[in-house]
Design a protein around this motif. Structure first.
Motif, short mmCIF file in Angstrom:
data_model
loop_
_atom_site.label_atom_id
_atom_site.label_comp_id
_atom_site.label_asym_id
_atom_site.label_seq_id
_atom_site.Cartn_x
_atom_site.Cartn_y
_atom_site.Cartn_z
N SER A 209 0.82 -1.21 0.00
CA SER A 209 0.00 0.00 0.00
C SER A 209 0.85 1.26 0.00
CB SER A 209 -0.93 0.01 1.22
OG SER A 209 -0.17 -0.05 2.42
N SER A 210 2.12 1.16 0.44
CA SER A 210 3.01 2.31 0.46
C SER A 210 3.72 2.45 -0.89
CB SER A 210 4.06 2.17 1.57
OG SER A 210 3.43 2.13 2.84
N VAL A 211 4.23 3.64 -1.16
CA VAL A 211 4.89 3.92 -2.43
C VAL A 211 6.40 3.80 -2.29
CG1 VAL A 211 3.06 5.51 -3.14
CG2 VAL A 211 5.07 6.41 -1.95
N PHE A 212 7.06 3.63 -3.41
CA PHE A 212 8.50 3.82 -3.48
C PHE A 212 8.77 5.30 -3.73
CE2 PHE A 212 8.42 -0.71 -4.89
CZ PHE A 212 9.30 -1.24 -3.95
N GLY A 213 9.72 5.87 -2.99
CA GLY A 213 10.14 7.24 -3.25
C GLY A 213 11.38 7.25 -4.13
N PHE A 214 11.28 7.88 -5.30
CA PHE A 214 12.40 7.92 -6.25
C PHE A 214 13.12 9.27 -6.14
CE2 PHE A 214 10.25 4.30 -7.82
CZ PHE A 214 11.16 3.57 -8.58
N GLU A 215 14.45 9.21 -6.04
CA GLU A 215 15.28 10.40 -5.88
C GLU A 215 16.28 10.46 -7.04
OE1 GLU A 215 15.92 10.73 -1.20
OE2 GLU A 215 16.50 8.76 -1.98
N MET A 216 15.87 11.05 -8.13
CA MET A 216 16.68 11.04 -9.35
C MET A 216 17.23 12.43 -9.66
SD MET A 216 14.52 8.36 -11.72
CE MET A 216 15.64 8.63 -13.06
N VAL A 217 18.20 12.45 -10.56
CA VAL A 217 18.88 13.68 -10.97
C VAL A 217 18.98 13.67 -12.49
CG1 VAL A 217 21.01 15.02 -10.86
CG2 VAL A 217 20.19 13.82 -8.82
N VAL A 218 18.67 14.80 -13.12
CA VAL A 218 18.77 14.97 -14.57
C VAL A 218 19.90 15.95 -14.87
CG1 VAL A 218 17.57 15.71 -16.66
CG2 VAL A 218 16.31 14.49 -14.87
#
Length: 714
Positions: A209-218
């Motif tokens: 039920s919880s989300v994955f938190g994505f920490e990306m850089v462009v």
């Protein structure tokens, strides 16, 4: 002292709570020129996604005193039951054009599966003059839907929108500098990332039920060696991405949430998972928009199990969305002067609902390029006609003899009749000259265009030198008490004007209905029991339509929903015993009369309100054809696709009052007749919604399809 400590603790807790619903964020920048004092202006756009719309990220310049915002604007991009994405636009004044960082960080993310708690956003801005373009460096344009949903058993690939206006190579990597770019700094399990193509692949993992938190850089890198020169005459060299330890030109944060849900019965698109179909643009498509002109992106999806429910959009501030009559989503946005030359990605996904389960489509993104106005035009809409005027000076290479409307076969569609030395002018009926009719929940649109041709017999062209598209927009529903004619000027790509169709509610002296009572003779007064003659008339340029009055009621106030009302007509049936419906040869007229009365008590006035609609004449599947329906009438089941009819509209007239009479104590002091002729002219569009589409409906049934109203279904 203790109370102060408690208060401070409470404020801290409130602050943390307000920031504990973070779903993601991103930022981009655009160079906006140099000031006379030598400083530089930068538009800094940052998006924040929370569970509500009140929170946003607080950014600051890492080098103290280097930059300060001097304008500020906030807008909501998308708001739904789970998340809200907002955008903040600041024009930042920086002291020089050398590289600097903007930063934002705080606590906390929503509850995440990969234990991301604090969020860290870092942007590297470099405004140096490039040796290859001779222009200041520009950042990539990035976007993503901040909340994505994937069934556990369905592999999926997301092509992240990352475009660079300088033509640089763009890399999408995962954050790797703790407390600056990321908190956990590791890609969640079950996902892989192709950095060079900016493709995020989901393979497999358990649902939660919880989300994955994505920490990306462009980041962007030049394709060849270049140098950046600054106002203090210093330089820095920048190497291509394929060399060891390359240093990026710019760095942008891209953070978002992905929820892996329970398995879908099928991973095939178009079954449970929505499948995009024509005319939805392809992922990565380029769309052109013109300053101050509203642009449209049409999105359509289908599923065989369930129904398409909603669209979610991420794009520039003030973007909007709605659904039209073709079960398509329409994304609209109008670029303003400050957007000239910029590029804006717009991303979207569609949700489908099957039973209580939501399934989400793939994500698609398009890139909108902003250009200047090329052709100057103007449109005016009335209740029966469209007038379009185009300045000849704005297209000097084309002659009016080589321009035409969509269908010029009718002489009324000629652009030669009204044109003059300065303007190409077309004046034509709403239902002629190839005009297309479209509708959404709120408006009806009559669309046409002016295009070039070489031969009058041509049906195609490969010399696309000019295209002036325009439309008239009319409201479909609402209580209208006054008419208006208005237009928006100087529109090229989509010229839009506003106008009204007309319902006219008038009083007549007798049952001949020849001449209405002149409004200057008001107020009107009646004796108790005398007969009041009324006519409701619909004005429309479209033939083969009929007016139907479903109900009328009286109220002491101009509010049909007032608690104390008296029914005159209900469900098309006469309720008041004194009602007489007078026959008329015109199916767009309804003539009736009643005996004058008053409300018991201190009420001294009466308003009459009627609910009416328009239908295709002679169509046995419409509400109009059913006439009076009482409790004993057999229910008629109608085919949904066959009904051509409008929504309900309300017209009202009044107040009315009784003659004051010394012989009639009850009448004394009552019925202060102040017959405000509430002249009902308001394009009850919908009323013509079905109507205005009738002529086109038969010829272009594949393009214009009207559906019945849900509350009319059996």
């Amino acid at each position: 002292m203790a109370s102060t400590t408690v208060l401070l603790l409470q404020l801290v807790l409130v602050s943390l709570a307000s920031a504990s619903h973070h779903y993601g964020g991103m930022a981009t920048y655009t160079y906006k020129g140099r000031n006379t004092d030598g400083s530089f202006n930068v538009d800094f756009r940052r998006r924040s996604t929370y569970s509500g719309c009140s929170s946003h990220h607080s950014w600051y310049c890492v080098v103290s005193g280097h930059c300060a915002p001097f304008t500020y604007e906030k807008g909501t991009i998308e708001s739904n039951s789970i998340w809200c994405e907002t955008e903040l636009l600041s024009t930042i004044k920086v002291v020089n054009d050398k590289p600097f960082n903007m930063r934002a960080h705080s606590c906390c993310w929503v509850n995440t599966r990969n234990l991301v708690s604090n969020w860290y956003l870092l942007t590297l801005i470099d405004l140096g003059m490039r040796s290859d373009t001779r222009e200041p460096n520009r950042s990539p344009d990035v976007s993503i839907i901040p909340y994505l949903r994937i069934p556990q058993n369905c592999p999926r690939t997301y092509k992240l929108m990352a475009f660079d206006p300088d033509g640089d190579r763009v890399r999408c990597r995962y954050g790797n500098i703790p407390t600056h770019e990321c908190h956990q700094c590791s890609l969640p399990g079950g996902f892989t990332l192709d950095q060079d193509s900016c493709m995020l692949h989901y393979n497999s993992t358990t649902h939660h039920s919880s989300v994955f938190g994505f920490e990306m850089v462009v980041e962007d890198f030049p394709k060849n060696h270049i140098s950046l020169t600054y106002s203090d005459r210093s330089r820095r060299s920048v190497t291509p991405l394929n060399l060891i330890h390359p240093v990026p030109l710019s760095k942008l944060p891209l953070q978002f949430s992905v929820r892996v849900e329970s398995s879908a019965p099928s991973c095939q698109e178009g079954v449970y998972l929505p499948q995009f179909i024509n005319p939805t643009p392809a992922n990565g498509a380029r769309v052109q928009a013109v300053l101050n002109k509203e642009m449209e992106i049409i999105v359509k999806a289908q599923v065989s199990m369930g129904r398409i429910q909603a669209i979610h959009v991420s794009g520039p501030m003030n973007i909007s969305k709605h659904t039209n009559a073709h079960n398509e989503f329409v994304i609209k946005w109008t670029p303003l002067h400050n957007d000239l030359g910029d590029h804006y990605p717009i991303c979207f996904v569609v949700d489908a609902l099957h039973q209580s389960r939501v399934y989400q489509s793939e994500m698609r993104c398009v890139l909108v390029d902003i250009t200047a106005t090329q052709v100057k035009s103007h449109v005016i809409c009335t209740e029966t006609t469209m007038t379009v005027m185009v300045e000849k000076a704005s297209f000097p290479r084309l002659h009016q003899d080589h321009l035409r409307l969509s269908d010029p076969t009718n002489t009324v569609c000629s652009l030669q009749t009204h044109s003059n030395s300065t303007h190409v002018i077309g004046v034509f009926p709403l239902n002629a000259c190839g005009t297309q009719v479209e509708e959404d929940n709120d408006f009806l649109y009559f669309k046409n265009e002016i295009t070039p041709f070489d031969n009058t017999a041509d049906v195609i062209t490969r010399k696309h030198l000019l295209e002036v598209q325009f439309y008239c927009q009319y409201p479909k529903r609402g209580n209208v008490t006054q008419g208006f004619l208005a237009h928006r000027t100087n529109v090229t790509v989509w010229d839009k004007g506003f106008g009204t169709f007309t319902y006219q509610f008038e009083f007549y002296p007798d049952n001949q209905f020849h001449t209405m009572i002149d409004p200057i003779s008001y107020p009107l007064e009646y004796d108790l029991g005398s007969r009041i003659y009324m006519q409701i008339e619909a004005t429309s340029s479209v033939s083969n339509t009929e007016l139907f009055v479903e109900s009328c009621k009286a109220s002491p106030y101009d509010n049909p929903n007032y608690s104390q009302t008296y029914s005159i007509i209900e469900n098309g049936c006469k309720v008041d015993p004194t009602v007489v419906i007078h026959p008329s040869s015109d199916v767009k007229e309804f003539q009736f009369s009643i005996e004058a009365f008053k409300f018991i008590g201190l009420h001294d006035q009466v308003y009459i309100s009627c609910s009416l609609m328009m239908c295709e004449a002679g169509n046995s599947n419409t509400r109009c054809s059913q006439g009076c329906i009482n409790s004993t009438s057999p229910a008629k089941r109608r085919k949904r696709e066959a009904i051509i009819q409008s929504a309900h509209h309300f017209v009202s007239q009044g107040p009315l009052r009784l003659h004051r009479s010394a012989e009639s104590p009850e009448a004394t002091g009552t019925w202060n007749l102040n017959l405000n002729l509430v002249f009902i002219v308001g394009c009850l569009l919908a009323a013509v919604g079905m109507v205005c589409g009738v002529a086109l409906y038969k010829a272009k049934v594949s393009k214009v399809k009207y559906q019945p109203l849900p509350h009319l279904e059996n």
